[in-house]
Write a protein that holds these residues in place. Sequence first.
Motif, short mmCIF file in Angstrom:
data_model
loop_
_atom_site.label_atom_id
_atom_site.label_comp_id
_atom_site.label_asym_id
_atom_site.label_seq_id
_atom_site.Cartn_x
_atom_site.Cartn_y
_atom_site.Cartn_z
N PHE A 13 -0.60 -3.79 2.64
CA PHE A 13 -0.92 -2.37 2.79
C PHE A 13 -0.26 -1.54 1.70
O PHE A 13 -0.87 -0.62 1.14
N LEU A 14 0.98 -1.86 1.36
CA LEU A 14 1.68 -1.14 0.29
C LEU A 14 0.99 -1.36 -1.06
O LEU A 14 0.99 -0.46 -1.92
N CYS A 15 0.40 -2.53 -1.24
CA CYS A 15 -0.28 -2.83 -2.50
C CYS A 15 -1.47 -1.91 -2.74
O CYS A 15 -1.86 -1.68 -3.89
N ILE A 16 -2.05 -1.39 -1.68
CA ILE A 16 -3.17 -0.46 -1.83
C ILE A 16 -2.73 0.78 -2.60
O ILE A 16 -3.50 1.36 -3.39
N PHE A 17 -1.48 1.20 -2.39
CA PHE A 17 -0.95 2.37 -3.10
C PHE A 17 -0.34 1.99 -4.44
O PHE A 17 -0.35 2.78 -5.39
N ILE A 18 0.19 0.79 -4.55
CA ILE A 18 0.83 0.36 -5.79
C ILE A 18 -0.21 0.06 -6.87
O ILE A 18 0.00 0.39 -8.04
#
Length: 650
Positions: free
Chosen positions: A136-141
Amino acid sequence: MTQVRYTRNLFLRGICIIYLFAFLSFYIQIPGLYGDNGILPARTQVDLKARATLLNKLKQKPTLLWFAPYLGLNVEYMLDVLSLLGAVLSFIGFVTQTFCIAPVFAGLWSLYFSLYQIGQTFIWFQWDSLLLETGFLCIFIAPFWYPRRAKRSSTPSDGVTFWTIRWLLFRLMFASGVVKLSSRCPVWWKLDALNIHFESQCIPTPLAWYAHHLPTWFLRLSTVFTYVIEIAIPLLFFFPNRKVRLIAFYSQLFLQICIIATGNYAFFNFLTICLCISLLDDQFFYKQRSQKNASHILNHLSTLISILVYGGILYGAYIYFGLKITDDFTIKSNIAFTQEEFDFVIQRAVPISIYVGAVSLVFTIADSLTNSMLTKGMYNKITTALITVSYIVPVLFIFVISLVPHYTSLVPVTNSTVIAQIKQVQDKVEHLRLVNSYGLFRRMTGTDGRPEVIIEGSNDIDGPWKDYEFLYKAGNVNNSLPFVAPHQPRLDWQMWFAALGTYHQNPFVMSLAYRLLNGQSEVLDLINTVESPFKNKPPKYIKASIYHYHYTPWSQTSSTRAWWTREKVGEYFPIFSKDHQPLIEYLTKLKILQEKPGFKIKAEPLKLILDKLRWSVCNVEASLLLWGVFTAGCTLIVAGYYDRPVAKKK
């Protein structure tokens, strides 16, 4: 501004590799675990024939499996589609940076979350939750796209989004260390955990046998350094000195490699190594040389600070773990503080760690906003600042709600200090696994020997009884210990947990027994059918016993080829036959056995393609398949087939 563009890209490709391992490992086991004739059929979790609207179905259980009827497939084949689609997307992201973009990671997260929703007991592991949180964090990264002529420098928002990975790594490692002592497990407090761990862990590697026979003083000292690496060093993840963070990176990397060498923990340790990349920056890969004297002075000062910081940590370990060199040149160690003293320190250390994280985040945000205003042109300044703010808002939200599991898993008595509104918000999104609590090996099991459930079959109720052999878990004492990670044989893993309780606490064991009594081929593929005495015809009766396993002593290595010794402790479940009415009623009540037919498959051509794909895969050993696909991806990268620069037209 610290450059993290290359570091971020490396991290994203690493996560694609982890997704690739996770999807392929899951795909291999679908028929036996979740098929219509599997141990826990997935169709019990989603009723495709329900008359509710699609929106209501998604609200009830958010999974892409609800779209199966639109493809003319049932739940089992839709699981194949989702797993294969996830494997393809992650493989493409692995071999080419161009596809490491936010929409792809959003798709990967949605696909794995869909599988997680129906995975039941076989997918409720901490690394599955960790992958969902990281994904999920990778979506923003990840960027939304990569321009054809991508800039080499970082954008202001990169530092803020990439910071979330460091915070996740801190929560993971710090919690993993603290829970070992906060659980008050006597084995951890006596520093004897590693004397048991290598023997009692789920699926040990061959090196675990040798590690188990290391000198006791060395294993106790290793336990001390495990505490140092997991509790003390994570507090330095946010230290402003770069060299301090680099040493922290190497210490975490060393720990994960040791765990990989001695235990099969699926993709967990590989994922943790990816998280450790957040401690690096682009200078780690592209060192900048400078001839200025000031730079040399700062470099020496940085080295001195690192020596002082880690010297202080080692001195603290010397004091608080009573390290002493004995006359025979071994190192004696004992915990020199009480449980009450530890609880007192942790109750204050956890809030301090949150303040440290908050201060680090504030400085990172301030740096990003400052750099966004340094771009040339007023239009670019405003645009860059707005984009940066649009990333800062979700990062702040994630940081705030992560405080709830961080508190509850470490210091339950301080839960009242967490703002009630934050708890309410976190409760509303908890089912999405956006933030999670962590902490492996809270209590050490197997102090009297590792318990193992041994399933036995017979064609006569009076015997003889013959053992069913699993592919990887302990069974035959002469079978070699395996290297199986990053593949996770989820049935073998769950049988390890089942041995810690009763069959009443593990309903899947009853379903497994029934499938074996009926000779269900999908389930038989999950165990060692080559050495099975019932590979051609199932037994009439089945039962299970509990055994305690121990490694063979070092002194017997020359006289025996066995890895284990074992002794029978008692009965696990009684004798069953396939027409045993209480067993059938029990499985029917759980909806594992259903009289009504499943959803009829309409897309026969697609079904045929999926069947052929599975037939080609089932002939390859699982771990070899995963490493083979990984090697193929590496070959494509090295060959330069992807990401090759486009020649300029003259």
